[in-house]
Design a protein around this motif. Structure first.
Motif, PDB file in Angstrom:
ATOM      1  N   GLU A 190       6.089   4.399   1.360  1.00  0.00           N
ATOM      2  CA  GLU A 190       6.683   5.707   1.891  1.00  0.00           C
ATOM      3  C   GLU A 190       7.690   5.161   2.755  1.00  0.00           C
ATOM      4  O   GLU A 190       8.715   5.573   3.101  1.00  0.00           O
ATOM      5  N   GLN A 191       7.242   3.975   3.757  1.00  0.00           N
ATOM      6  CA  GLN A 191       7.968   3.651   4.700  1.00  0.00           C
ATOM      7  C   GLN A 191       9.340   3.039   3.984  1.00  0.00           C
ATOM      8  O   GLN A 191      10.504   3.130   4.680  1.00  0.00           O
ATOM      9  N   ASN A 223       0.840  -1.123  -0.023  1.00  0.00           N
ATOM     10  CA  ASN A 223      -0.116  -0.081   0.007  1.00  0.00           C
ATOM     11  C   ASN A 223       0.859   1.156   0.022  1.00  0.00           C
ATOM     12  O   ASN A 223       2.103   1.158   0.101  1.00  0.00           O
ATOM     13  N   ALA A 224       0.323   2.408  -0.361  1.00  0.00           N
ATOM     14  CA  ALA A 224       1.047   3.584  -0.189  1.00  0.00           C
ATOM     15  C   ALA A 224       1.810   3.976   0.910  1.00  0.00           C
ATOM     16  O   ALA A 224       2.805   4.434   0.760  1.00  0.00           O
ATOM     17  N   GLU A 225       1.329   3.620   2.184  1.00  0.00           N
ATOM     18  CA  GLU A 225       1.864   4.007   3.490  1.00  0.00           C
ATOM     19  C   GLU A 225       3.376   2.938   3.538  1.00  0.00           C
ATOM     20  O   GLU A 225       4.293   3.514   3.894  1.00  0.00           O
ATOM     21  N   ALA A 226       3.198   1.780   3.098  1.00  0.00           N
ATOM     22  CA  ALA A 226       4.133   0.776   3.019  1.00  0.00           C
ATOM     23  C   ALA A 226       5.226   1.552   2.077  1.00  0.00           C
ATOM     24  O   ALA A 226       6.497   1.222   2.475  1.00  0.00           O
TER      25      ALA A 226
END
Length: 244
Positions: free
Chosen positions: A173-174, A168-171
């Motif tokens: 970015e991380q 997902n987008a959050e992962a």
């Protein structure tokens, strides 16, 4: 059909004397054994698009025609190849090389019990060269670093080559932050015991807890697992070796 048969014969002739038949020869053998059910044999193992199934059906009929005219293998050899297809054709998200690396990293993180603070990945030459410039689905990025990061962050080893299904987008970015912070090291494994070899060393935030995982022989074959000083799995690192 005449043109196809001619091309098929060229491949078969060129392949005589080798251990494994060419792809065209293999498909022809499977077709002669399964007939019009050839597409369904593959369909059971992989999710093809509607157009893909249609292409397989047409191709299978052409292979069936050629196979009937060649009588190129025994029934036992045909059975072996069909079993090989059923075993090796599995669902995957992304190119198998970087996804296999992500799978190995995911398992190392699971054994560690947390997202690693540092990850070192050693790979055979074949894995390294085939995975470096490949796009990773759902990330908008290419290459091994993001595959490694996502494997550590959201990877689930029980999903096999669909290990990055939950990207997902959050992962992403991380993962970019992990890469920017220099927490991922990639290197070629000198004298790798197998052409398909991935070795992952993961370290926890404290630096006192580590895990090690090796995939070797096939893209999903875990051969070695270790947490701290405890070895959990220890199989031959090459399929050419005998498993005791």
């Amino acid at each position: 059909q005449t043109i196809f048969f001619f091309v098929l014969r060229i491949f078969i002739s060129a392949d005589k004397g080798t251990k494994f038949p060419s792809i065209l020869q293999t498909l022809a053998v499977i077709s002669s054994s399964t007939g019009d059910d050839f597409a369904s044999v593959i369909f059971e193992q992989q999710k093809w698009t509607e157009n893909g199934v249609f292409f397989l059906s047409v191709f299978a009929k052409m292979c069936k025609f050629a196979a009937k005219s060649t009588n190129i293998m025994t029934a036992e050899e045909q059975k072996s190849i069909i079993e090989l297809v059923k075993r090796e054709v599995v669902p995957a998200i992304g190119c198998t090389e970087p996804i296999a690396v992500a799978l190995c990293v995911a398992r190392a993180a699971e054994l560690l019990g947390s997202v690693p603070s540092d990850i070192k990945v050693l790979m055979s030459t074949n894995i390294l060269k085939n995975a470096m410039g490949v796009g990773i689905p759902g990330s908008g990025m290419t290459g091994l670093p993001i595959a490694v990061a996502l494997g550590a962050l959201i990877g689930k080893s029980e999903l096999g080559l669909e290990v990055l299904r939950d990207t997902n987008a959050e992962a992403v970015e991380q993962g970019k932050r992990m890469i920017h912070e220099g927490r991922i090291q990639l290197a070629r494994k000198e004298d790798a015991p197998d052409e398909l070899y991935i070795e992952v060393h993961a370290t926890a935030e404290s630096g006192n807890h580590t895990s090690e995982v090796i995939i070797s022989g096939t893209h999903t074959r875990f051969a070695y697992e270790k947490v701290g000083d405890k070895v959990l799995l220890d199989l031959p690192l090459s399929l050419g070796q005998t498993e005791e």
